[in-house]
Design an enzyme around this catalytic site. Structure first.
Site, PDB file in Angstrom:
ATOM      1  CB  VAL A 182      -0.867   0.044   1.285  1.00  0.00           C
ATOM      2  CG1 VAL A 182      -1.761   1.274   1.281  1.00  0.00           C
ATOM      3  CG2 VAL A 182      -1.710  -1.207   1.454  1.00  0.00           C
ATOM      4  CG  HIS A 183       2.859   3.132  -3.094  1.00  0.00           C
ATOM      5  ND1 HIS A 183       2.427   2.076  -3.826  1.00  0.00           N
ATOM      6  CD2 HIS A 183       3.149   4.112  -3.981  1.00  0.00           C
ATOM      7  CE1 HIS A 183       2.469   2.383  -5.112  1.00  0.00           C
ATOM      8  NE2 HIS A 183       2.899   3.623  -5.241  1.00  0.00           N
TER       9      HIS A 183
END
Ligand code: UD1
Length: 357
Positions: free
Chosen positions: A202-203
């Site tokens: 997740v970024h």
């Protein structure tokens, strides 16, 4: 002839590697690294992993707000391009480094080639979408991975210099897959068994910078009870610390730093499922035959969703949980990303273009 390749962020090193090898067979490549990514695990390791030659120019720009980061890149890139005077500038993907490279070169009347042209999520709140659209509109050569990408360009009136060449990541992935089979010890290291765990990254700002969204994702994945390897981007690590989330992660989480491409490919190819908001990972999961849950509401790889190997769930905890439980893709997995050899095809088209200029 002299060709400038402009990169800076993690996925661009992966895309650059096979291209660089091909283009150097006939041309002199000047490699410019903006330094958008600077942590060893985000940037440095890729040069050795993919045997990418040392950059001729390392600009060391680093992190900043979008305007400042892109602006500083523009200032430094202009100086380098003016002194090097390449016949062509090549940019990759959709990061701020892509846009800065495309703008700096086109303003100097240096033709721009865009590798991974024509992708659209149609989500204008994503910085990458702006970078893609703007880059495509100044590029002279547009190398599309798929027919969908070509059609997207046509809808925006871009029809000249457009080529569907397949995806450069197919080549990079194949190399990493072979290396991973031989050399990666990630499964043993993390105590995992094949198909018994899921892999997550997740970024995106929409997921990391809104506390509720990141909490919802972590909670929903925790509720699944499935062992989950969470490879954490530096931005996400910072946010998790700010929210105090790093000290209250569910028991089924195994946390790692950003990994080498080889180790990532090893973990993805043996996983039961991938959960991600990355564009590249959606594609890699598909190519490796692993179903994907995309933690976004839109995707630039709509073909993976149409073929039912990828489901868009945003950060909605119920959707995330239900999809983890029920996702069951069909046997058929069409070759939507083309055959290997995209970099070779691109290098050949560049030759032809330069010969006629
Ligand atoms: C960038 C790209 C994104 C791509 C991603 C791949 C843009 C707009 N976005 O997002 O499309 O999917 O790279 O990883 O270009 N940071 C570090 N060390 C690093 C790099 C970043 O600590 O080496 C931290 C910094 O706090 C920085 C934040 O991460 O502010 C964001 O970095 P940035 O390069 O601006 O964007 P990414 O989120 O990495």
């Amino acid at each position: 002839m002299k060709i400038a390749s402009i990169v800076g962020a993690r996925p661009q090193f992966i895309k650059l590697a096979p291209f660089s090898r091909e283009i150097r067979k006939k041309h002199r490549e000047i490699l410019i690294d903006t330094g958008q990514h600077y942590d060893a695990e985000m940037a440095g390791d890729f040069f050795s992993e993919f045997k990418i030659p040392k950059p001729d120019h390392a600009l060391g720009i680093g992190s900043a707000g979008h305007g400042e980061q892109t602006g500083r890149m523009l200032i430094e890139l202009e100086k380098v391009l003016m002194s090097e005077q390449p016949a062509l500038a090549v940019v990759f993907g959709d990061t701020n480094s892509t846009l800065a490279g495309a703008l700096a070169a086109s303003k100097l009347n240096i033709p721009v080639a865009h590798v991974e042209a024509g992708l659209r999520s149609y989500d204008h709140t994503m910085p990458e979408e702006l970078n893609r659209v703007l880059t495509d509109h100044v590029a002279r050569l547009l190398f599309c991975p798929t027919d969908v990408a070509k059609d997207n360009l046509k809808r925006e009136g871009i029809t000249e210099g457009v080529y569907v060449v397949g995806d450069v990541m197919v080549d990079a992935l194949e190399e990493s897959r072979k290396a991973a089979e031989k050399h990666s010890d990630m499964l043993e290291k993390l105590g995992l068994t094949k198909r018994n765990y899921q892999f997550m990254t997740v970024h995106r700002p929409a997921n990391t910078d809104i506390q509720e969204n990141l909490e919802n994702i972590v909670k929903a994945v925790g509720r699944s009870g499935v062992q989950t390897v969470f490879s954490v981007h530096p931005r996400t690590a910072k946010r998790m610390h700010e929210y105090g989330l790093d000290t209250r992660l569910p028991d089924n989480f195994v946390i790692t730093k950003p990994l080498s491409h080889m180790d990532t490919v090893s973990l993805v190819s043996n996983a039961s499922l991938v959960l991600t908001d990355s564009g590249g990972l959606q594609k890699e999961a598909y190519l490796l035959g692993v179903p994907c849950i995309t933690l976004r509401d839109t995707t630039e790889w709509i073909e993976t969703v149409n073929s039912k190997w990828n489901v868009l769930v945003g950060s909605d905890p119920k959707k995330i949980h239900d999809t983890i439980v029920h996702l069951n893709p069909p046997k058929h997995r069409p070759k939507i990303f083309g055959l290997p050899g995209a970099s070779e095809r691109i290098a050949k088209l560049i030759d032809e273009y330069l010969a006629h200029e």
